[in-house]
Scaffold this active site. Structure first.
Site, PDB file in Angstrom:
ATOM      1  N   GLY A  89       0.811  -1.204   0.000  1.00  0.00           N
ATOM      2  CA  GLY A  89       0.000   0.000   0.000  1.00  0.00           C
ATOM      3  C   GLY A  89       0.845   1.253   0.000  1.00  0.00           C
ATOM      4  O   GLY A  89       2.068   1.216  -0.189  1.00  0.00           O
ATOM      5  N   SER A  92       3.950   1.292   2.458  1.00  0.00           N
ATOM      6  CA  SER A  92       5.097   0.498   2.007  1.00  0.00           C
ATOM      7  C   SER A  92       5.804   1.165   0.840  1.00  0.00           C
ATOM      8  O   SER A  92       7.047   1.215   0.785  1.00  0.00           O
ATOM      9  CB  SER A  92       4.640  -0.906   1.599  1.00  0.00           C
ATOM     10  OG  SER A  92       4.067  -1.592   2.697  1.00  0.00           O
ATOM     11  N   ASP A 137      -8.365  -1.822  -0.361  1.00  0.00           N
ATOM     12  CA  ASP A 137      -9.136  -0.576  -0.262  1.00  0.00           C
ATOM     13  C   ASP A 137      -9.335   0.115  -1.608  1.00  0.00           C
ATOM     14  O   ASP A 137     -10.224   0.955  -1.739  1.00  0.00           O
ATOM     15  CB  ASP A 137      -8.442   0.399   0.696  1.00  0.00           C
ATOM     16  CG  ASP A 137      -8.275  -0.174   2.091  1.00  0.00           C
ATOM     17  OD1 ASP A 137      -9.068  -1.060   2.460  1.00  0.00           O
ATOM     18  OD2 ASP A 137      -7.355   0.254   2.806  1.00  0.00           O
ATOM     19  N   MET A 543     -16.012 -22.856 -22.613  1.00  0.00           N
ATOM     20  CA  MET A 543     -16.840 -22.247 -23.652  1.00  0.00           C
ATOM     21  C   MET A 543     -16.111 -21.078 -24.321  1.00  0.00           C
ATOM     22  O   MET A 543     -14.951 -20.820 -24.056  1.00  0.00           O
ATOM     23  CB  MET A 543     -18.173 -21.797 -23.059  1.00  0.00           C
ATOM     24  CG  MET A 543     -19.143 -22.923 -22.767  1.00  0.00           C
ATOM     25  SD  MET A 543     -20.713 -22.286 -22.126  1.00  0.00           S
ATOM     26  CE  MET A 543     -21.728 -23.745 -22.256  1.00  0.00           C
TER      27      MET A 543
END
Length: 720
Positions: A89, A92, A137, A543
């Site tokens: 985040g 860091s 977040d 598919m």
């Protein structure tokens, strides 16, 4: 995060680099020793489906000190490391950027202390840094989505869906708190995805007598027959006075003013855990690879945050991204909520206003000016998860604008026979999470002699505009309808893409495709886990018809070693090459392998044929097992992504339809999301945008650019 680690390791090794894993976050840099280890491709095998991070993470008080960062510099120099990819985040990334800015000074201090010599310091004078945002977040600038946010949103959606059942059965109100710190993304998008009745977020705190307003909304809902009420609350929510809006506070208000039997659920860290979604595996993979490319090609540039806009890679200065991110928290603290909402971006504000419309107990019936229009909504084509969510939004937005919304049952066949009825506000209650298509759908395309009868039905029901939410045959039928010349009928048509195949033009993604991918991923994860005792090669058919989206993206998300696409076909030489690769893989000690094949990858080399060839040529090294996933890919409750996309597209589509229905010469369009923005493409261009003999767009889609990446990720022993 594990998918990002895997991508960085394998991309680095493929480029001839030596790659190290730093364990326990920034603290691992400080500690050195066994917490910084060289990594091989096999070290990151089998981690795609794991939650959390195999490297571990930890807050580091030591790294906040100069001494700690100097120790970290020493440990990197000792190993010859000159580039960092940091996944985390804003805290860091900001810490890593400070470390990088101090790097020359830290080396000088190590030289002055005679810990390293000058030549060694000079050889490591530059430290390159790239950031990947790992945060549920979704609060970081520089990227539309952060790694982990989609998975967290799916956790919230699944939890609220489950709670809705209890709430409806007992006629209760549930107050549900979700994470997000100062960012209301999870709460806001969770409200869009679950049909919550009230949402409270930090960026737009409730003002005035908000408690009375909340009770009025919920009370009106009870009076018109709503059995369940959901209040979705962001953990950082506050009122205009700055006082926290807590679950206990909301519960007390509802019990005192409404006499509600209210219950509280705090989802907590369940939002952070569990196996990552398909989107997060894809996102982390492409960003991890891009981070290595950034280090290789611009190692001395300013540190960057690598992210995406729509499905296209971006790089933004790390310092600016962190500053912009923290500016939102600053605006909220200063109670400048207009700025806070603006900094979140236009889509955030639009989504908030849309939630406020959808959460009403009844439409406002805004004055439409010239009188109410009669707008019809229908499906056509194969069913896709999210169709019901789109109808719900189209109906409620249309009614809220003051118009009459009609439902066409059973596609163009129903339109031909006049199966048209008026929708009410509560008719679509609860449809946001329902699988299938409540209005009914099929692949019926009217013949040339039936268009006049359809025109007669449209005129008889006074239809002013048609919203078609569907797939390929729906687009074909709508395009042919616009080409008809009936003097008494000239109405606009808006086509909303809903197809698990993601094979429609004018949109990067179709409603339902993400749900289908998650279904495939879940099933393939289980299939791979069954290989616990033998040496198994699984050939899984998915598919997609003529489009390779599902096989290619599911290969990225599940770690398949081989994937066969309709766009490329299958050849005998390719099969021979793959047999040799499988021999080498199992001879090297691997216990399983995965091949994904699109259902129409090749007319001759079908899934059964490919499995038979691999089995015949295995020479006893491995067993070959097949799995055809079939219709499970079309079923199930829609993912959070599909519900939100259905909401955005249907809302924009009905607004466009209203505008065109009032125009002198109305246009018919295909609505889509391109690079994250809603776009409108003339329906008349349909034939020019698709391949003449295949059900897919003529222009190569964005996801085909991932083809080389799937090969790179599958290379277990990349060249040095």
């Amino acid at each position: 995060m594990n998918a990002a680690v895997r991508a960085v390791v394998r991309s680095g090794l493929a480029a001839g680099l030596e790659v190290f894993g730093v364990y326990e976050g920034l603290q691992g840099l400080v500690d050195g020793g066994d917490r910084i280890r060289a990594m091989s491709s096999r070290d990151v095998a089998g981690i795609l489906h794991l939650g959390g991070t195999i490297l571990g993470t930890a807050r580091s008080a030591a790294f906040r000190t100069r001494d700690g960062r100097r120790d970290a510099a020493l440990h990197l120099v000792e190993r010859g490391i000159n580039g960092l990819v940091v996944i985390g985040g804003d805290g860091s990334l900001a810490g890593a950027n400070e470390f990088r800015s101090e790097w020359p000074g830290l080396l000088d201090e190590l030289v002055a202390a005679a810990i390293i010599d000058q030549p060694r310091a000079d050889a490591h004078r530059n430290l390159a840094l790239v950031g990947l945002v790992g945060s549920i977040d979704n609060d970081m600038f520089g990227t539309d989505m952060t790694i982990g946010a989609d998975t967290a949103l799916n956790r919230i959606t699944e939890a609220v869906d489950a709670i809705q059942s209890t709430a409806s059965s007992h006629q209760r109100t549930f107050i549900i708190e979700v994470m997000g710190r100062n960012c209301g993304y999870l709460a806001l998008m969770g409200a869009l995805a679950t049909g919550a009745n009230v949402v409270l977020i930090p960026e737009s705190p409730p003002g005035g007598d908000w408690e009375a307003s909340m009770c009025d909304v919920l009370g009106q809902g009870r009076r018109i027959g709503r059995r369940a009420s959901i209040v979705l609350l962001a953990e950082g929510a506050r009122d205009l006075d700055g006082d926290p809006v807590t679950t206990d506070r909301v519960k007390a208000v509802l019990e005192e003013r409404l006499g509600e039997d209210a219950r509280v659920t705090i989802l907590g860290h369940v939002q952070r855990g569990g196996s990552p979604s398909t989107f997060d595996r894809y996102l982390a993979t492409v960003l991890g690879h891009a981070a290595v490319q950034q280090l290789l090609h611009t190692p001395t540039s300013e540190p960057q945050v690598v992210g995406i806009r729509g499905h296209h890679l971006t790089a933004s200065p790390l310092v600016d991204s962190v500053a912009q991110t923290r500016a939102v928290a600053g605006a909220i603290a200063a109670r400048d909520f207009g700025t806070a909402m603006g900094l979140r971006g236009g889509n955030f504000g639009d989504s908030y206003r849309l939630v406020r419309t959808l959460e009403q107990a009844r439409p406002r019936r805004q004055d439409p000016g010239r009188g109410p229009l009669r707008l019809a909504v229908m499906h056509a084509g194969a069913p896709a998860p999210g169709m019901n969510a789109a109808v719900r939004v189209a109906a409620r937005v249309g009614m809220d604008r003051g118009h009459i919304v009609l439902a066409v049952r059973d596609g163009f066949e129903g339109l031909l026979h006049g199966a048209i009825e008026e929708l009410e506000w509560m008719t679509v209650s609860g449809w946001v999470s329902r699988p299938g298509a409540e209005l009914g759908t099929n692949r019926f395309i009217p013949t040339s002699d039936q268009w006049a009868a359809i025109a007669t039905q449209l005129a008889a029901h006074h239809v002013d505009g048609l919203l078609m939410i569907g797939g390929w045959t729906g687009y074909v039928a709508a395009h042919r309808l616009t080409a008809q010349t009936h003097a008494d009928v000239s109405i606009p048509i808006v086509c909303v893409p809903a197809s698990i195949d993601n094979n429609l033009p004018a949109s990067d993604m179709s409603i339902g495709a993400d749900s289908a991918l998650n279904s495939i991923m879940t099933d393939v994860d289980k299939i791979k886990q069954s290989a616990v005792s033998g040496h198994d090669c699984f050939v899984v058919e998915v598919m997609g018809h003529d489009c390779g989206f599902l096989p290619l993206m599911s290969a990225v998300a599940t770690g398949a070693e081989r994937v066969y696409l309709p766009e490329e076909g299958v050849s005998l030489s390719q099969l021979q090459h793959d047999v040799n690769a499988l021999h080498a893989r199992f001879a090297a000690g691997h216990r399983r392998s995965l091949v994904v094949q699109g259902e129409h990858a090749d007319d001759i080399y079908t899934t059964g044929f490919v499995a038979s060839v691999l089995a015949h040529e295995s020479n006893g090294l491995f067993q070959v097992r097949t799995a055809i996933l079939g219709r499970v890919q079309q079923g199930g409750s829609p993912s959070a992504f599909d519900r939100i996309q259905a909401t955005r597209l249907a809302s924009a589509g009905i607004d466009h339809l209203i505008t065109q229905a009032a125009a002198h010469q109305p246009d018919s369009v295909m609505i889509g999301l391109r690079r994250g923005k809603v776009t409108f493409t003339p329906l008349a261009e349909f034939d020019n945008l698709v391949e003449p003999d295949a059900e897919r767009p003529r222009e190569a889609a964005w996801w085909m650019a991932l083809r080389p990446l799937t090969n790179l990720m599958a290379n277990i022993n990349p060249p040095k």
